[in-house]
Design a protein around this motif. Sequence first.
Motif, PDB file in Angstrom:
ATOM      1  N   UNK A  96      74.019  86.423  40.549  1.00 20.88           N
ATOM      2  CA  UNK A  96      73.360  85.306  39.862  1.00 20.88           C
ATOM      3  C   UNK A  96      74.335  84.151  39.642  1.00 20.88           C
ATOM      4  N   UNK A  97      75.560  84.499  39.202  1.00 21.84           N
ATOM      5  CA  UNK A  97      76.569  83.464  38.971  1.00 21.84           C
ATOM      6  C   UNK A  97      76.894  82.721  40.262  1.00 21.84           C
ATOM      7  N   UNK A  98      77.006  83.436  41.370  1.00 19.80           N
ATOM      8  CA  UNK A  98      77.294  82.792  42.659  1.00 19.80           C
ATOM      9  C   UNK A  98      76.132  81.910  43.109  1.00 19.80           C
ATOM     10  N   UNK A  99      74.898  82.360  42.879  1.00 21.60           N
ATOM     11  CA  UNK A  99      73.733  81.546  43.231  1.00 21.60           C
ATOM     12  C   UNK A  99      73.727  80.250  42.421  1.00 21.60           C
ATOM     13  N   UNK A 100      74.027  80.367  41.111  1.00 19.96           N
ATOM     14  CA  UNK A 100      74.082  79.165  40.274  1.00 19.96           C
ATOM     15  C   UNK A 100      75.205  78.241  40.733  1.00 19.96           C
ATOM     16  N   UNK A 101      76.346  78.800  41.055  1.00 19.09           N
ATOM     17  CA  UNK A 101      77.469  77.993  41.534  1.00 19.09           C
ATOM     18  C   UNK A 101      77.101  77.296  42.841  1.00 19.09           C
ATOM     19  N   UNK A 102      76.422  77.979  43.718  1.00 19.17           N
ATOM     20  CA  UNK A 102      75.971  77.389  44.982  1.00 19.17           C
ATOM     21  C   UNK A 102      75.027  76.225  44.743  1.00 19.17           C
ATOM     22  N   UNK A 103      74.098  76.394  43.793  1.00 24.43           N
ATOM     23  CA  UNK A 103      73.170  75.303  43.467  1.00 24.43           C
ATOM     24  C   UNK A 103      73.928  74.118  42.890  1.00 24.43           C
ATOM     25  N   UNK A 104      74.885  74.392  41.993  1.00 28.51           N
ATOM     26  CA  UNK A 104      75.689  73.314  41.405  1.00 28.51           C
ATOM     27  C   UNK A 104      76.474  72.573  42.485  1.00 28.51           C
ATOM     28  N   UNK A 105      77.031  73.304  43.436  1.00 27.28           N
ATOM     29  CA  UNK A 105      77.783  72.669  44.522  1.00 27.28           C
ATOM     30  C   UNK A 105      76.866  71.801  45.374  1.00 27.28           C
ATOM     31  N   UNK A 106      75.652  72.312  45.668  1.00 28.69           N
ATOM     32  CA  UNK A 106      74.695  71.518  46.450  1.00 28.69           C
ATOM     33  C   UNK A 106      74.331  70.233  45.710  1.00 28.69           C
ATOM     34  N   UNK A 107      74.083  70.345  44.392  1.00 27.92           N
ATOM     35  CA  UNK A 107      73.731  69.165  43.598  1.00 27.92           C
ATOM     36  C   UNK A 107      74.884  68.170  43.589  1.00 27.92           C
ATOM     37  N   UNK A 108      76.094  68.677  43.383  1.00 33.24           N
ATOM     38  CA  UNK A 108      77.261  67.796  43.366  1.00 33.24           C
ATOM     39  C   UNK A 108      77.459  67.141  44.723  1.00 33.24           C
ATOM     40  N   UNK A 109      77.268  67.864  45.797  1.00 33.86           N
ATOM     41  CA  UNK A 109      77.409  67.308  47.144  1.00 33.86           C
ATOM     42  C   UNK A 109      76.353  66.243  47.390  1.00 33.86           C
ATOM     43  N   UNK A 110      75.127  66.496  46.934  1.00 30.02           N
ATOM     44  CA  UNK A 110      74.052  65.516  47.110  1.00 30.02           C
ATOM     45  C   UNK A 110      74.363  64.247  46.328  1.00 30.02           C
ATOM     46  N   UNK A 136      76.731  56.770  50.181  1.00 30.99           N
ATOM     47  CA  UNK A 136      75.762  55.907  50.852  1.00 30.99           C
ATOM     48  C   UNK A 136      75.651  54.573  50.120  1.00 30.99           C
ATOM     49  N   UNK A 137      75.611  54.628  48.786  1.00 36.47           N
ATOM     50  CA  UNK A 137      75.542  53.382  48.012  1.00 36.47           C
ATOM     51  C   UNK A 137      76.791  52.532  48.266  1.00 36.47           C
ATOM     52  N   UNK A 138      77.945  53.183  48.268  1.00 36.88           N
ATOM     53  CA  UNK A 138      79.191  52.461  48.538  1.00 36.88           C
ATOM     54  C   UNK A 138      79.211  51.869  49.935  1.00 36.88           C
ATOM     55  N   UNK A 139      78.669  52.598  50.886  1.00 35.51           N
ATOM     56  CA  UNK A 139      78.620  52.110  52.261  1.00 35.51           C
ATOM     57  C   UNK A 139      77.684  50.903  52.358  1.00 35.51           C
ATOM     58  N   UNK A 140      76.552  50.949  51.639  1.00 36.28           N
ATOM     59  CA  UNK A 140      75.607  49.822  51.652  1.00 36.28           C
ATOM     60  C   UNK A 140      76.265  48.589  51.035  1.00 36.28           C
ATOM     61  N   UNK A 141      76.961  48.786  49.913  1.00 37.03           N
ATOM     62  CA  UNK A 141      77.638  47.656  49.255  1.00 37.03           C
ATOM     63  C   UNK A 141      78.710  47.071  50.173  1.00 37.03           C
ATOM     64  N   UNK A 142      79.461  47.958  50.832  1.00 37.99           N
ATOM     65  CA  UNK A 142      80.499  47.501  51.732  1.00 37.99           C
ATOM     66  C   UNK A 142      79.886  46.712  52.884  1.00 37.99           C
ATOM     67  N   UNK A 143      78.774  47.197  53.393  1.00 37.07           N
ATOM     68  CA  UNK A 143      78.091  46.544  54.501  1.00 37.07           C
ATOM     69  C   UNK A 143      77.619  45.153  54.058  1.00 37.07           C
ATOM     70  N   UNK A 179      77.143  62.444  48.118  1.00 35.90           N
ATOM     71  CA  UNK A 179      76.638  61.810  49.337  1.00 35.90           C
ATOM     72  C   UNK A 179      75.851  60.554  48.978  1.00 35.90           C
ATOM     73  N   UNK A 180      75.080  60.629  47.902  1.00 38.31           N
ATOM     74  CA  UNK A 180      74.321  59.446  47.463  1.00 38.31           C
ATOM     75  C   UNK A 180      75.249  58.312  47.063  1.00 38.31           C
ATOM     76  N   UNK A 181      76.315  58.606  46.367  1.00 43.33           N
ATOM     77  CA  UNK A 181      77.279  57.583  45.965  1.00 43.33           C
ATOM     78  C   UNK A 181      77.999  57.003  47.177  1.00 43.33           C
TER      79      UNK A 181
END
Length: 124
Positions: free
Chosen positions: A91-105, A112-119, A108-110
Amino acid sequence: MKKNILIAIAVCGLMASCTKSKTETEKIENPDGSTTTITTTETSTGIVDTSKINEAKENLNNKVDQAKNDIDAKADEAKQKIDVAAQKTKQDLNEAGKDIKDAAAKGAGKIEEGAKKLKEDLKK
């Protein structure tokens, strides 16, 4: 040679004279009113008491069985604790995996925003 034969006869005679016998008589009344008599005779030589040996053997078997049952119970208890710990770890590993996915998302969103601003900044 004669001495050996005489000694053997004496030993056999001694063993025969050390024989103990116990006789028990039990009368049982049948439902129809007749009686049945049961006579039980136990004979032992007194040199080796097999009843004591059998009793010791039975006690030993009981102790071995009890130890086996105790070991099995402890093993089952340990297995259950290991299963609970494994389930919690999963369960702890599943939660950690979800947290990592959320943090990665979010990362990635930041990016993309930085890339748009740079563009946009590069277009100016």
